[in-house]
Design a protein around this motif. Structure first.
Motif, PDB file in Angstrom:
ATOM      1  N   LYS A   4      46.157  46.374 -29.494  1.00  0.00           N
ATOM      2  CA  LYS A   4      46.081  45.960 -30.897  1.00  0.00           C
ATOM      3  C   LYS A   4      46.659  44.555 -31.062  1.00  0.00           C
ATOM      4  O   LYS A   4      47.580  44.158 -30.358  1.00  0.00           O
ATOM      5  CB  LYS A   4      46.855  46.940 -31.766  1.00  0.00           C
ATOM      6  N   LEU A   5      46.095  43.857 -32.025  1.00  0.00           N
ATOM      7  CA  LEU A   5      46.578  42.532 -32.391  1.00  0.00           C
ATOM      8  C   LEU A   5      46.700  42.503 -33.913  1.00  0.00           C
ATOM      9  O   LEU A   5      45.724  42.746 -34.621  1.00  0.00           O
ATOM     10  CB  LEU A   5      45.607  41.447 -31.923  1.00  0.00           C
ATOM     11  N   HIS A   6      47.894  42.239 -34.414  1.00  0.00           N
ATOM     12  CA  HIS A   6      48.139  42.135 -35.853  1.00  0.00           C
ATOM     13  C   HIS A   6      47.972  40.667 -36.252  1.00  0.00           C
ATOM     14  O   HIS A   6      48.602  39.796 -35.658  1.00  0.00           O
ATOM     15  CB  HIS A   6      49.548  42.624 -36.195  1.00  0.00           C
ATOM     16  N   VAL A   7      47.127  40.424 -37.255  1.00  0.00           N
ATOM     17  CA  VAL A   7      46.819  39.056 -37.675  1.00  0.00           C
ATOM     18  C   VAL A   7      47.004  38.945 -39.181  1.00  0.00           C
ATOM     19  O   VAL A   7      46.532  39.804 -39.936  1.00  0.00           O
ATOM     20  CB  VAL A   7      45.358  38.690 -37.313  1.00  0.00           C
ATOM     21  N   SER A   8      47.658  37.876 -39.615  1.00  0.00           N
ATOM     22  CA  SER A   8      47.875  37.694 -41.050  1.00  0.00           C
ATOM     23  C   SER A   8      46.561  37.312 -41.734  1.00  0.00           C
ATOM     24  O   SER A   8      45.737  36.578 -41.181  1.00  0.00           O
ATOM     25  CB  SER A   8      48.930  36.626 -41.318  1.00  0.00           C
ATOM     26  N   ARG A  35      40.268  46.193 -38.814  1.00  0.00           N
ATOM     27  CA  ARG A  35      40.493  46.989 -40.020  1.00  0.00           C
ATOM     28  C   ARG A  35      41.735  46.480 -40.758  1.00  0.00           C
ATOM     29  O   ARG A  35      42.568  45.778 -40.187  1.00  0.00           O
ATOM     30  CB  ARG A  35      40.654  48.465 -39.672  1.00  0.00           C
ATOM     31  N   GLN A  36      41.842  46.875 -41.999  1.00  0.00           N
ATOM     32  CA  GLN A  36      42.999  46.536 -42.815  1.00  0.00           C
ATOM     33  C   GLN A  36      44.203  47.313 -42.312  1.00  0.00           C
ATOM     34  O   GLN A  36      44.119  48.507 -42.039  1.00  0.00           O
ATOM     35  CB  GLN A  36      42.729  46.864 -44.288  1.00  0.00           C
ATOM     36  N   SER A  37      45.327  46.654 -42.205  1.00  0.00           N
ATOM     37  CA  SER A  37      46.587  47.288 -41.833  1.00  0.00           C
ATOM     38  C   SER A  37      47.154  48.024 -43.044  1.00  0.00           C
ATOM     39  O   SER A  37      46.713  47.825 -44.175  1.00  0.00           O
ATOM     40  CB  SER A  37      47.567  46.203 -41.381  1.00  0.00           C
ATOM     41  N   ASP A  38      48.152  48.861 -42.811  1.00  0.00           N
ATOM     42  CA  ASP A  38      48.910  49.458 -43.912  1.00  0.00           C
ATOM     43  C   ASP A  38      49.648  48.368 -44.688  1.00  0.00           C
ATOM     44  O   ASP A  38      49.963  48.531 -45.851  1.00  0.00           O
ATOM     45  CB  ASP A  38      49.917  50.482 -43.390  1.00  0.00           C
ATOM     46  N   HIS A  39      49.937  47.272 -44.002  1.00  0.00           N
ATOM     47  CA  HIS A  39      50.569  46.118 -44.633  1.00  0.00           C
ATOM     48  C   HIS A  39      49.467  45.337 -45.347  1.00  0.00           C
ATOM     49  O   HIS A  39      48.448  45.014 -44.758  1.00  0.00           O
ATOM     50  CB  HIS A  39      51.237  45.244 -43.562  1.00  0.00           C
ATOM     51  N   PRO A  40      49.630  45.032 -46.638  1.00  0.00           N
ATOM     52  CA  PRO A  40      48.540  44.429 -47.411  1.00  0.00           C
ATOM     53  C   PRO A  40      48.116  43.025 -46.964  1.00  0.00           C
ATOM     54  O   PRO A  40      47.040  42.573 -47.319  1.00  0.00           O
ATOM     55  CB  PRO A  40      49.085  44.404 -48.842  1.00  0.00           C
ATOM     56  N   PHE A  41      48.937  42.364 -46.166  1.00  0.00           N
ATOM     57  CA  PHE A  41      48.617  40.992 -45.764  1.00  0.00           C
ATOM     58  C   PHE A  41      48.277  40.878 -44.289  1.00  0.00           C
ATOM     59  O   PHE A  41      48.417  39.813 -43.701  1.00  0.00           O
ATOM     60  CB  PHE A  41      49.784  40.061 -46.124  1.00  0.00           C
TER      61      PHE A  41
END
Length: 93
Positions: A4-8, A35-41
């Motif tokens: 996984k890669l989290h991207v702002s 997909r959209q994270s649980d974090h809104p940004f």
């Protein structure tokens, strides 16, 4: 190997999702899902990265933007399921 890669969202808005996804190919990643994270940004990219070390679940690339407008990968960080750093083995390539 899938990681996984989290991207702002801000980064994706600035660079453009299509252009950003092109940068992922610099380290051999192929996008499986976004997909959209649980974090809104944040968006979460599910990537196939053949060179990922065993046990890696998250990748943390550092990109470098150059004056001529090109972008390169400065480093790749890898995290396990507990968020601990994993050292990648050096390759012969």
């Amino acid at each position: 190997m899938s990681v996984k890669l989290h991207v702002s969202i801000e980064l994706l808005d600035d660079v453009g999702a299509e252009r950003f996804e092109g940068y992922l190919s610099m380290f051999g990643a192929t996008v499986i899902d976004r997909r959209q994270s649980d974090h809104p940004f944040q968006q979460i990219y599910e990537l196939d990265v053949p060179g990922a070390p065993p046990g890696a679940v998250t990748i943390d690339p550092t990109f470098c933007s150059h004056r001529d407008g090109t972008v390169s990968v400065q480093s790749l960080g890898w995290l396990d399921v507990h968020g601990r750093s994993i050292k990648a083995e050096a390759s012969d390539a």
